[in-house]
Design a protein around this motif. Structure first.
Motif, mmCIF file in Angstrom:
data_model
loop_
_atom_site.group_PDB
_atom_site.id
_atom_site.type_symbol
_atom_site.label_atom_id
_atom_site.label_comp_id
_atom_site.label_asym_id
_atom_site.label_seq_id
_atom_site.Cartn_x
_atom_site.Cartn_y
_atom_site.Cartn_z
ATOM 1 N N ASN A 1 0.836 -1.186 0.000
ATOM 2 C CA ASN A 1 0.000 0.000 0.000
ATOM 3 C C ASN A 1 0.882 1.251 0.000
ATOM 4 N N LYS A 2 0.259 2.420 -0.026
ATOM 5 C CA LYS A 2 1.004 3.671 -0.152
ATOM 6 C C LYS A 2 1.968 3.879 1.015
ATOM 7 N N ARG A 3 1.499 3.630 2.239
ATOM 8 C CA ARG A 3 2.347 3.873 3.405
ATOM 9 C C ARG A 3 3.531 2.904 3.446
ATOM 10 N N THR B 1 4.976 1.576 0.864
ATOM 11 C CA THR B 1 5.900 2.035 -0.175
ATOM 12 C C THR B 1 6.728 3.214 0.327
ATOM 13 N N GLU B 2 6.078 4.146 1.050
ATOM 14 C CA GLU B 2 6.793 5.301 1.606
ATOM 15 C C GLU B 2 7.837 4.852 2.627
#
Length: 209
Positions: free
Chosen positions: A4-6, A8-9
């Protein structure tokens, strides 16, 4: 596995600045450590990140997932052993009792003049000898110790699991860690139930269990 986005960050932060602690990652994301704990656990178990106690997380690339069991099997005695509590074989029972309490240990390893293992003294050995005996200064420990070759020991390269199995099977609290010297078996450390428990707790923390 799709991140998910988090997640990946988090990966990008660790790639750029690793090794980095979970707290610092959370700060960079303006989140709490508790919030990102599940993401760190997923990334670690999936093989994207590695973690080391007091060091932090670092990027390892996507690799084959290793289970907690695999890592547990790989843990070696030499990485977790502590300083041995030794006593010369000609010391008195009285001196051994004093040393045991001063060092707060449950077992003393008896060595000869070459610092090689000749026997083991337990609390039970000392207690049994002390009951009803008022001349403990006159009794040398080699009279009451468990002698070689009846002493159970281990090597640095042995796994923690094998050491734990020996302790459970023999109902003892610690093992001498020995190395081979010209004169005999040199005592180079000790491994205890406490050492093993601490090691497995560290493993659990690494995997966010």
């Amino acid at each position: 596995m799709e991140l998910n986005k988090r997640q990946t960050e988090i990966l990008e932060i660790v790639k750029a600045d690793g090794p980095i602690t979970g707290e610092h990652i959370a700060e960079r994301l303006n989140l709490t450590r508790a919030t990102i704990r599940p993401d760190l656990a997923i990334l670690t178990m999936a093989g994207y990140l590695d973690a080391r106690p007091r060091v932090g997380y670092f990027y390892s690339g996507k690799k084959q997932v290793h289970s907690v069991g695999d890592e547990m099997i790989g843990m070696k005695v030499g990485d977790f052993q502590s300083t041995p509590a030794v006593v010369p074989e000609h010391s008195s029972v009285y001196d051994a009792i004093c040393q045991m309490f001063l060092q707060d240990v449950g077992t003393l390893f008896v060595v000869d003049e070459e610092a090689c293992l000749t026997g083991v003294l337990s609390r039970k050995d000392l207690l049994r000898t002390s009951i009803g005996n008022t001349e403990l200064e006159k009794i040398p420990v080699h009279v009451i110790m468990t002698r070689m070759p009846n002493v159970i020991y281990c090597h640095k390269k042995d796994t923690l699991l094998s050491a734990a199995r020996k302790m459970i099977d023999k109902q003892i609290d610690s093992l001498p860690v020995i190395g081979t010297a010209k004169e005999g078996l040199e005592v180079v450390g000790r491994i205890t139930k406490t050492n093993i428990t601490a090691a497995f707790l560290t493993l659990a923390q690494d995997h966010e269990l």
